[in-house]
Motif scaffolding. Structure first.
Motif, PDB file in Angstrom:
ATOM      1  N   LEU A  15      -2.258 -13.599  -6.283  1.00 27.09           N
ATOM      2  CA  LEU A  15      -2.391 -12.521  -7.254  1.00 27.09           C
ATOM      3  C   LEU A  15      -2.428 -13.142  -8.639  1.00 27.09           C
ATOM      4  O   LEU A  15      -1.564 -13.953  -8.989  1.00 27.09           O
ATOM      5  CB  LEU A  15      -1.211 -11.555  -7.143  1.00 27.09           C
ATOM      6  N   LEU A  16      -3.446 -12.753  -9.430  1.00 23.99           N
ATOM      7  CA  LEU A  16      -3.643 -13.335 -10.759  1.00 23.99           C
ATOM      8  C   LEU A  16      -3.416 -12.293 -11.841  1.00 23.99           C
ATOM      9  O   LEU A  16      -3.544 -11.091 -11.615  1.00 23.99           O
ATOM     10  CB  LEU A  16      -5.067 -13.891 -10.884  1.00 23.99           C
ATOM     11  N   ASP A  17      -3.098 -12.780 -13.067  1.00 22.85           N
ATOM     12  CA  ASP A  17      -3.085 -11.888 -14.222  1.00 22.85           C
ATOM     13  C   ASP A  17      -4.372 -12.075 -15.007  1.00 22.85           C
ATOM     14  O   ASP A  17      -5.279 -12.806 -14.584  1.00 22.85           O
ATOM     15  CB  ASP A  17      -1.840 -12.101 -15.079  1.00 22.85           C
ATOM     16  N   ALA A  61       1.215 -12.827  -4.817  1.00 23.49           N
ATOM     17  CA  ALA A  61       0.221 -12.776  -3.746  1.00 23.49           C
ATOM     18  C   ALA A  61      -0.289 -11.347  -3.616  1.00 23.49           C
ATOM     19  O   ALA A  61       0.405 -10.382  -3.956  1.00 23.49           O
ATOM     20  CB  ALA A  61       0.827 -13.236  -2.425  1.00 23.49           C
ATOM     21  N   ILE A  62      -1.509 -11.234  -3.109  1.00 22.86           N
ATOM     22  CA  ILE A  62      -2.077  -9.921  -2.849  1.00 22.86           C
ATOM     23  C   ILE A  62      -2.679  -9.930  -1.452  1.00 22.86           C
ATOM     24  O   ILE A  62      -3.341 -10.898  -1.050  1.00 22.86           O
ATOM     25  CB  ILE A  62      -3.132  -9.524  -3.910  1.00 22.86           C
ATOM     26  N   ILE A 104     -12.244  -7.576  -5.560  1.00 22.10           N
ATOM     27  CA  ILE A 104     -11.225  -6.570  -5.839  1.00 22.10           C
ATOM     28  C   ILE A 104     -10.021  -7.206  -6.524  1.00 22.10           C
ATOM     29  O   ILE A 104      -9.473  -6.665  -7.490  1.00 22.10           O
ATOM     30  CB  ILE A 104     -10.820  -5.864  -4.534  1.00 22.10           C
ATOM     31  N   ARG A 105      -9.607  -8.382  -6.038  1.00 19.11           N
ATOM     32  CA  ARG A 105      -8.477  -9.084  -6.649  1.00 19.11           C
ATOM     33  C   ARG A 105      -8.748  -9.375  -8.127  1.00 19.11           C
ATOM     34  O   ARG A 105      -7.889  -9.166  -8.992  1.00 19.11           O
ATOM     35  CB  ARG A 105      -8.234 -10.391  -5.893  1.00 19.11           C
ATOM     36  N   ASP A 106      -9.967  -9.846  -8.436  1.00 18.82           N
ATOM     37  CA  ASP A 106     -10.297 -10.187  -9.820  1.00 18.82           C
ATOM     38  C   ASP A 106     -10.397  -8.947 -10.708  1.00 18.82           C
ATOM     39  O   ASP A 106     -10.050  -8.991 -11.897  1.00 18.82           O
ATOM     40  CB  ASP A 106     -11.594 -10.982  -9.860  1.00 18.82           C
TER      41      ASP A 106
END
Length: 608
Positions: free
Chosen positions: A234-236, A244-245, A267-269
């Motif tokens: 999981l990123l900011d 984590a995602i 989706i994560r980005d």
């Protein structure tokens, strides 16, 4: 971990998040949230067979009776999959019993929903309302065991956070996602836990898969029956790893696992761009975000057309849930999934497409086109060209008068080197042009039709006026000049309150006219370089997308009073769009313009 997390229903994503004791079951939380969101429900109960038990019992309800064995009606619904709806002996309640489903459609038990009933009430409509709630809950249930597990594993981990809000928004934006969960170590704590998920289980400690993805940066990819699971960092917004995602999709043998993995990263980005920091992720959402009338729910992250020039109008094929966009300067029609925004195909049989209409009765698409070939009639299933509508050259704006089964198309004008413009009255089924009204103008734009009246309203942009046309005679009966602004391009109609909304370019204004008198009621500053304007009769709002990168939201307090409610960030060039009420969404098309290359679509969830 993620395969054991329950999926959140989109329509319930705005429900209040309560601080619950760890002992409260997830099934009970579902009941409590549903009752809070639907106060018309008298009784709600969930029946299931708890793990390591043999009896199907009530595991959650708003009236107690926990542990009570299912009766024959309950088990009949479970075993047959057929719903049961009946009025009680007193005649004052309708009891609806439905199979309880999980996120992949498997039957887990039964759900009972009871509504007040009066003789003559529409029983089918009440049953459909209950089925909709059941389907919403299905996206929140991964397997039977989740129902009896705690809603909240750690009372010290908050639920009213930006993390949960982002999960809810993502589930709304990406219906192909069936489960989503975020893990992080909250500030001041030492354990990595679930901080936002499609169900709850908030505060549950991360497992080895979660921690390995964080430590190594190598994603965990796994097929688990009919699900494909992606666990990654999981990123900011600054691309720093903060946890984590886990993202889970439906899966069947032969599906492209690499494409699903890439979809998860998209989706994560998209979520990362909305996370300023870990501290902000764990804080309550900003008040402005919680109350925003339009919230960005998704964008076409995987579609990078590298076009130049402008997009024009959207259309919707309601039978197939397809969103269609006219790329006017590229000569194509772009096809997307209406729900997910996924780009599916590019149609290249056009010159300069503009407006799009779907006719469900004939399963046809009509696409106005100011290029060679003119307006096309397409088979909506195959996109094969079935015929043409022969207006004057330059067919552009279009409105469908549904009660009269007539189509009105604007054609001509300076873009096709004509000094005049025409309003063409067309039979949409045969394509025959019945009549034409000539305007001594080289720039006629939007047209709107009264559904319960006999008039059409037409923007005559080079004369800064609105012309009123009688549908019976197809003649101009009034000309209403605009003051304080020029180049009136867009238009929307509030027929019930006798108000016409006009969008102008020089300067950018939202102008309100009284359709009984033509009097100008209001004039408000609006986002610049707009090519669209939409009226939401439910929320009493007007939406104005601007090429300057903002979506203007205006509130109609009453027929004579208007105020700007918000100016929501969008994207440069996002000047055209569409209001789609069945999903409570605004779709915007971001045009790359004359000098740049690119293009994307964005969609916003609308809130009261």
């Amino acid at each position: 971990m993620i395969r054991r997390v329950l999926a959140a229903a989109i329509a319930l994503s705005v429900l209040p998040l309560y601080a619950q004791a760890p002992s409260k079951s997830y099934a009970q939380e579902l009941v409590d949230q549903t009752i809070a969101a639907h106060p018309d429900i008298i009784v709600m109960a969930i029946h299931a067979t708890p793990p390591k038990q043999k009896d199907n019992v009530i595991i959650a309800s708003n009236i107690g009776r926990i542990g009570k064995k299912a009766d024959s009606d309950d088990m009949g619904v479970v075993n047959t999959g057929k719903p049961l709806a009946e009025v009680n002996k007193a005649g004052d309640r309708l009891e609806v019993e439905l199979p309880l489903l999980d996120t992949t459609g498997d039957t887990l038990g039964a759900i009972s929903i009871v509504y007040p009933y009066h003789n003559g009430d529409d029983k089918q409509a009440l049953q459909q309302r209950a089925e909709k709630i059941r389907d919403q809950l299905a996206r929140r249930i991964s397997n039977p065991g989740n129902l009896t597990q705690p809603y909240r594993y750690d009372a010290g981990t908050p639920t009213n956070t930006l993390a949960q809000q982002l999960v809810d928004q993502a589930m709304a934006a990406y219906p192909d996602v069936i489960i989503l969960a975020m893990h992080a170590t909250p500030p001041g704590q030492s354990t990595n836990v679930i901080v936002g998920s499609s169900i709850g289980r908030i505060g549950k400690a991360a497992d080895d898969d979660d921690m390995r993805a964080i430590r190594t940066g190598i994603p965990n990819l796994e097929v688990n029956g009919n699900r494909f699971e992606v666990e990654t960092r999981l990123l900011d917004a600054s691309k720093q790893t903060i946890g984590a995602i886990g993202i889970v999709f439906h899966y069947k043998p032969g599906d492209d696992k690499k494409a699903l993995e890439q979809r998860a990263y998209v989706i994560r980005d998209a979520l990362a761009a909305k996370i300023p920091s870990l501290a902000k992720l764990m804080a309550p959402p900003a008040a402005a975000e919680r109350t925003a009338p339009a919230v960005l729910a998704g964008r076409s992250m995987s579609w990078h057309p590298q076009y130049s020039g402008d997009f024009d109008h959207f259309g919707v094929d309601t039978k197939r849930n397809k969103l269609l966009l006219a790329a006017e300067d590229h000569g194509t029609l772009e096809v997307f999934d209406l729900n997910t925004g996924t780009h599916e195909k590019t149609l290249t049989t056009f010159g300069t497409p503009h407006a799009i209409l779907y006719l469900p009765e004939k399963d046809r698409l009509i696409v106005t086109d100011s290029g060679k070939g003119g307006t096309r009639v397409l088979d909506a299933a195959t996109y094969k060209v079935l015929g043409y509508i022969n207006t004057a050259p330059g067919a552009d704006s279009m409105v469908y008068d549904k009660p009269a089964h007539l189509l009105y198309i604007v054609s001509g004008g300076k873009d096709v080197e004509m000094k005049d413009c025409y309003l063409n009255e067309v039979d949409p089924y045969s394509g025959k042009v019945y009549r034409k009204l000539r305007f001594d103008s080289d720039h006629v734009e939007a047209v709107r039709a009264e559904e319960h009246g006999h008039r059409l309203f037409v923007n005559v942009a080079d004369k800064n006026e609105v012309d009123v046309v009688d549908k019976k005679t197809l003649q101009v009966t009034a000309r209403w000049p605009l003051t304080g602004a020029q180049t009136n391009l867009s238009m929307a109609l509030d027929e019930a309150d006798h108000r016409l909304f006009i969008g102008t370019r020089n300067p950018s204004k939202l102008i309100v006219l009284d359709t009984q008198t033509g009097k100008q009621i209001a004039s408000l500053d609006a986002p610049a370089t707009s090519d669209g304007l939409f009226y939401d009769s439910v929320h009493k709002r007007i939406y104005v997308p601007g090429g300057d990168g903002y979506l203007g939201v205006f509130q109609q307090n009453d027929a004579n009073h208007y105020a700007e409610l918000a100016r929501v960030s969008s994207a440069k060039g996002a000047k055209s769009g569409m209001l789609w009420k069945p999903l409570d969404r605004i779709y915007l098309a971001a045009s790359p313009g004359e000098t740049g290359k690119g293009g994307e679509i964005l969609w916003y969830a609308l809130h009261p």
